[in-house]
Design an enzyme around this catalytic site. Structure first.
Site, PDB file in Angstrom:
ATOM      1  N   HIS A 302       0.855  -1.187   0.000  1.00  0.00           N
ATOM      2  CA  HIS A 302       0.000   0.000   0.000  1.00  0.00           C
ATOM      3  C   HIS A 302       0.886   1.232   0.000  1.00  0.00           C
ATOM      4  O   HIS A 302       1.930   1.230   0.647  1.00  0.00           O
ATOM      5  CB  HIS A 302      -0.923   0.017   1.229  1.00  0.00           C
ATOM      6  N   ASP A 359      -7.915  -5.486   0.185  1.00  0.00           N
ATOM      7  CA  ASP A 359      -8.431  -6.385  -0.853  1.00  0.00           C
ATOM      8  C   ASP A 359      -8.020  -7.833  -0.646  1.00  0.00           C
ATOM      9  O   ASP A 359      -8.511  -8.712  -1.340  1.00  0.00           O
ATOM     10  CB  ASP A 359      -7.944  -5.921  -2.229  1.00  0.00           C
TER      11      ASP A 359
HETATM   12  N1  ACO Z   1       4.240  -7.824  -4.743  1.00  0.00           N
HETATM   13  C1  ACO Z   1       5.599  -7.782  -4.901  1.00  0.00           C
HETATM   14  N2  ACO Z   1       6.349  -6.658  -4.795  1.00  0.00           N
HETATM   15  C2  ACO Z   1       5.705  -5.522  -4.514  1.00  0.00           C
HETATM   16  C3  ACO Z   1       4.299  -5.481  -4.325  1.00  0.00           C
HETATM   17  C4  ACO Z   1       3.576  -6.680  -4.442  1.00  0.00           C
HETATM   18  N3  ACO Z   1       2.244  -6.689  -4.279  1.00  0.00           N
HETATM   19  N4  ACO Z   1       3.923  -4.211  -4.058  1.00  0.00           N
HETATM   20  C5  ACO Z   1       5.045  -3.477  -4.073  1.00  0.00           C
HETATM   21  N5  ACO Z   1       6.129  -4.265  -4.349  1.00  0.00           N
HETATM   22  C6  ACO Z   1       7.544  -3.835  -4.383  1.00  0.00           C
HETATM   23  C7  ACO Z   1       7.851  -3.013  -5.637  1.00  0.00           C
HETATM   24  O1  ACO Z   1       8.284  -3.826  -6.701  1.00  0.00           O
HETATM   25  C8  ACO Z   1       8.930  -2.087  -5.135  1.00  0.00           C
HETATM   26  O2  ACO Z   1      10.134  -2.834  -5.032  1.00  0.00           O
HETATM   27  P1  ACO Z   1      11.554  -2.085  -5.271  1.00  0.00           P
HETATM   28  O3  ACO Z   1      11.686  -1.057  -4.186  1.00  0.00           O
HETATM   29  O4  ACO Z   1      12.574  -3.183  -5.188  1.00  0.00           O
HETATM   30  O5  ACO Z   1      11.494  -1.458  -6.648  1.00  0.00           O
HETATM   31  C9  ACO Z   1       8.493  -1.767  -3.695  1.00  0.00           C
HETATM   32  O6  ACO Z   1       7.738  -2.940  -3.288  1.00  0.00           O
HETATM   33  C10 ACO Z   1       7.645  -0.521  -3.582  1.00  0.00           C
HETATM   34  O7  ACO Z   1       6.516  -0.691  -4.449  1.00  0.00           O
HETATM   35  P2  ACO Z   1       5.822   0.443  -5.311  1.00  0.00           P
HETATM   36  O8  ACO Z   1       5.201  -0.144  -6.510  1.00  0.00           O
HETATM   37  O9  ACO Z   1       6.773   1.586  -5.512  1.00  0.00           O
HETATM   38  O10 ACO Z   1       4.691   0.906  -4.304  1.00  0.00           O
HETATM   39  P3  ACO Z   1       3.512   1.873  -4.651  1.00  0.00           P
HETATM   40  O11 ACO Z   1       3.227   2.626  -3.402  1.00  0.00           O
HETATM   41  O12 ACO Z   1       3.802   2.665  -5.873  1.00  0.00           O
HETATM   42  O13 ACO Z   1       2.294   0.886  -5.013  1.00  0.00           O
HETATM   43  C11 ACO Z   1       0.569  -0.702  -4.738  1.00  0.00           C
HETATM   44  C12 ACO Z   1       1.372   0.449  -4.107  1.00  0.00           C
HETATM   45  C13 ACO Z   1       0.056  -0.272  -6.115  1.00  0.00           C
HETATM   46  C14 ACO Z   1      -0.622  -1.009  -3.842  1.00  0.00           C
HETATM   47  C15 ACO Z   1       1.487  -1.933  -4.880  1.00  0.00           C
HETATM   48  O14 ACO Z   1       1.923  -2.353  -3.612  1.00  0.00           O
HETATM   49  C16 ACO Z   1       0.795  -3.093  -5.614  1.00  0.00           C
HETATM   50  O15 ACO Z   1       0.870  -3.159  -6.844  1.00  0.00           O
HETATM   51  N6  ACO Z   1       0.117  -4.027  -4.870  1.00  0.00           N
HETATM   52  C17 ACO Z   1      -0.641  -5.096  -5.498  1.00  0.00           C
HETATM   53  C18 ACO Z   1      -1.985  -4.589  -5.994  1.00  0.00           C
HETATM   54  C19 ACO Z   1      -2.952  -4.308  -4.848  1.00  0.00           C
HETATM   55  O16 ACO Z   1      -3.132  -5.111  -3.958  1.00  0.00           O
HETATM   56  N7  ACO Z   1      -3.602  -3.156  -4.948  1.00  0.00           N
HETATM   57  C20 ACO Z   1      -4.619  -2.736  -3.963  1.00  0.00           C
HETATM   58  C21 ACO Z   1      -4.100  -1.595  -3.141  1.00  0.00           C
HETATM   59  S1  ACO Z   1      -5.252  -1.142  -1.902  1.00  0.00           S
HETATM   60  C22 ACO Z   1      -6.418  -0.302  -2.728  1.00  0.00           C
HETATM   61  O17 ACO Z   1      -6.225   0.397  -3.677  1.00  0.00           O
HETATM   62  C23 ACO Z   1      -7.705  -0.492  -2.293  1.00  0.00           C
END
Ligand code: ACO
Length: 419
Positions: A302, A359
């Site tokens: 998140h 979720d």
């Molecule tokens: N699985 C594996 N790795 C992940 C995940 C994941 N679900 N989420 C983040 N990471 C990693 C990224 O690759 C990144 O790694 P790095 O630092 O080595 O490059 C690091 O964690 C930071 O991730 P970001 O993508 O920069 O985080 P951001 O804040 O931009 O995105 C998000 C947040 C979109 C929720 C992301 O965690 C994700 O894609 N999660 C899966 C989808 C999801 O569950 N979405 C629902 C969110 S809650 C809502 O909207 C209701």
């Protein structure tokens, strides 16, 4: 008042700061570009405040979520979705009279205009209900010629709350080849959703109280979440003075993405795929860590919560209760818990503060309740409706400029046209 200083190319600039009611500090950089010609660069807006807001407070480090000052745990366990909707929209808990009038307003606007009901029956039965929902809310200004009138705002708010429930359930009935079920004023909002989905126009269906109470909780935990992707979209569209219906249509579309509200459907599909592939959690955890694999652990991570998502904690408990109460044994729950356990101990996930989000468990509860997978994100949209409405109203009351971020141009400089 303290100030923040910026040095750029040998010149100092000073900016006023201000503090929110929970001690958060903002640096007001409104004069940055006029004075220095430079802009801030913050892709994904992780450090950018787009507005002041009195609706929802989140402390992502401590896992705190409050609406109008009330803790999400209290609201989820002690309140109803109608009451929370009133609170989020109007700022205070309703008196019994105000709540009755609010619920009567929803009931009054639970019948769709004939043109909308007719259009719902023209969609293919295979259509994704999120597409149907956003198409039908986009069509509301076509059937209400007072859609933009100042003195119709209150009515349009109630139309929005009543209509989204009817659009979702009428479309579901259409996919089943059945007639729409009229709103029943003896049932609450979640009860009417269940009756609309599983009841019949002829009556004879009794809403299961366990399902009803679980859905109440699910809708409440989605009610608002400050400046997320869909709410920012609602504000962005509304900042151009577009109508409530049009602004919320944009919010519904933004919510559909799998990185946002579409994650609840994506989680269940992911768990299903892992199970079909033999249920090897470790293999998928390795894939989630490998950027080349293109696989992300859906329902994890998140932007704001860096400790735990309090909504996920509420739903994880609810998930156990609902499955037990309904006598449903779902192997995906065991798989989900296993993935969570591995992630909480794995250095990759721990280092990046990746925890289950709202979720991760919601889909398992929806499924136990018999709700089709492609309706999951629609339920998120229905739950988020009070938040979108409240933000649209707050933005309108606060006034302010049209939202218009800037960019740093990186394309070709001027070149001669070849002819
Ligand atoms: N699985 C594996 N790795 C992940 C995940 C994941 N679900 N989420 C983040 N990471 C990693 C990224 O690759 C990144 O790694 P790095 O630092 O080595 O490059 C690091 O964690 C930071 O991730 P970001 O993508 O920069 O985080 P951001 O804040 O931009 O995105 C998000 C947040 C979109 C929720 C992301 O965690 C994700 O894609 N999660 C899966 C989808 C999801 O569950 N979405 C629902 C969110 S809650 C809502 O909207 C209701």
């Amino acid at each position: 008042m303290s100030t923040a200083k910026l040095s750029l190319n040998g010149q100092d600039y000073e900016f006023p700061t201000f503090t929110g009611s929970e001690g958060e500090v903002g640096i007001d950089i409104a004069k940055l570009r006029p004075e220095s010609k430079a802009i801030t660069f913050d892709p994904g807006y992780g450090n950018t405040g787009s507005c002041k807001s009195a609706i929802t407070f989140i402390n992502g480090e401590k896992g705190i979520l409050r609406h109008r000052g009330y803790a999400i745990e209290d609201l989820a366990n002690k309140s109803t979705f109608s009451e929370v909707s009133y609170l989020v929209i109007h700022g205070e808990l309703p008196t019994p009279e105000q709540l009755s009038a609010f619920e009567a307003g929803i009931a009054e606007h639970s019948t769709l205009p004939a043109a909308i009901s007719d259009m719902i029956t023209r969609f293919p039965k295979t259509a994704h209900p999120m597409s149907v929902l956003s198409s039908m809310t986009a069509a509301l200004p076509a059937v209400y010629d007072d859609y933009i009138n100042e003195d119709s705002v209150d009515t349009n708010v109630m139309r929005m709350l009543g209509h989204v429930l009817a659009i979702a359930t009428e479309f579901h009935k259409h996919t089943e080849g059945e007639a729409a079920v009229p709103f029943d004023s003896n049932l609450d909002y979640p009860g009417n959703f269940l009756n609309g989905m599983f009841g019949s126009a002829d009556g004879g269906y009794t809403v299961n109280p366990i399902r009803q109470s679980a859905l109440n909780k699910l809708l409440i935990v989605h009610a608002d979440h400050e400046q997320n992707c869909s709410t920012s979209t609602v504000r962005m569209i509304g900042s151009g003075h577009a109508s409530l219906f049009t602004s919320i249509t944009g919010g519904i579309s933004a919510l559909w993405g799998p990185l946002h509200g579409g994650a609840n459907q994506a989680v269940i599909e992911m768990l299903h795929d892992i199970q079909e592939d033999g249920g090897d959690s470790e293999k998928y955890m390795e894939m989630a860590k490998d950027k080349e694999s293109g696989f992300r652990l859906m329902g994890f991570g998140h932007r704001v919560y860096k400790n735990f998502d309090p909504r996920a904690t509420i739903l994880k408990e609810a998930c156990d209760e609902v499955l037990e109460d309904l006598g449903v044994s779902d192997p995906t729950l065991a798989l989900a818990k296993n993935l969570e356990r591995i992630a909480l101990e794995d250095e990759y996930f721990v280092k990046r503060n990746l925890y289950p989000n709202v979720d991760f468990y919601s889909g398992i509860i929806y499924r136990a309740m018999g709700i089709p997978v492609d309706m999951f994100t629609v339920l998120f949209a229905i739950g988020r409706m009070p938040g979108w409405i409240a933000h649209w109203l707050e933005m309108r009351e606060d006034g302010g400029r049209i939202h218009r971020p800037r960019q740093i141009y990186t394309g070709a400089t001027h070149r001669e046209f070849p002819r």
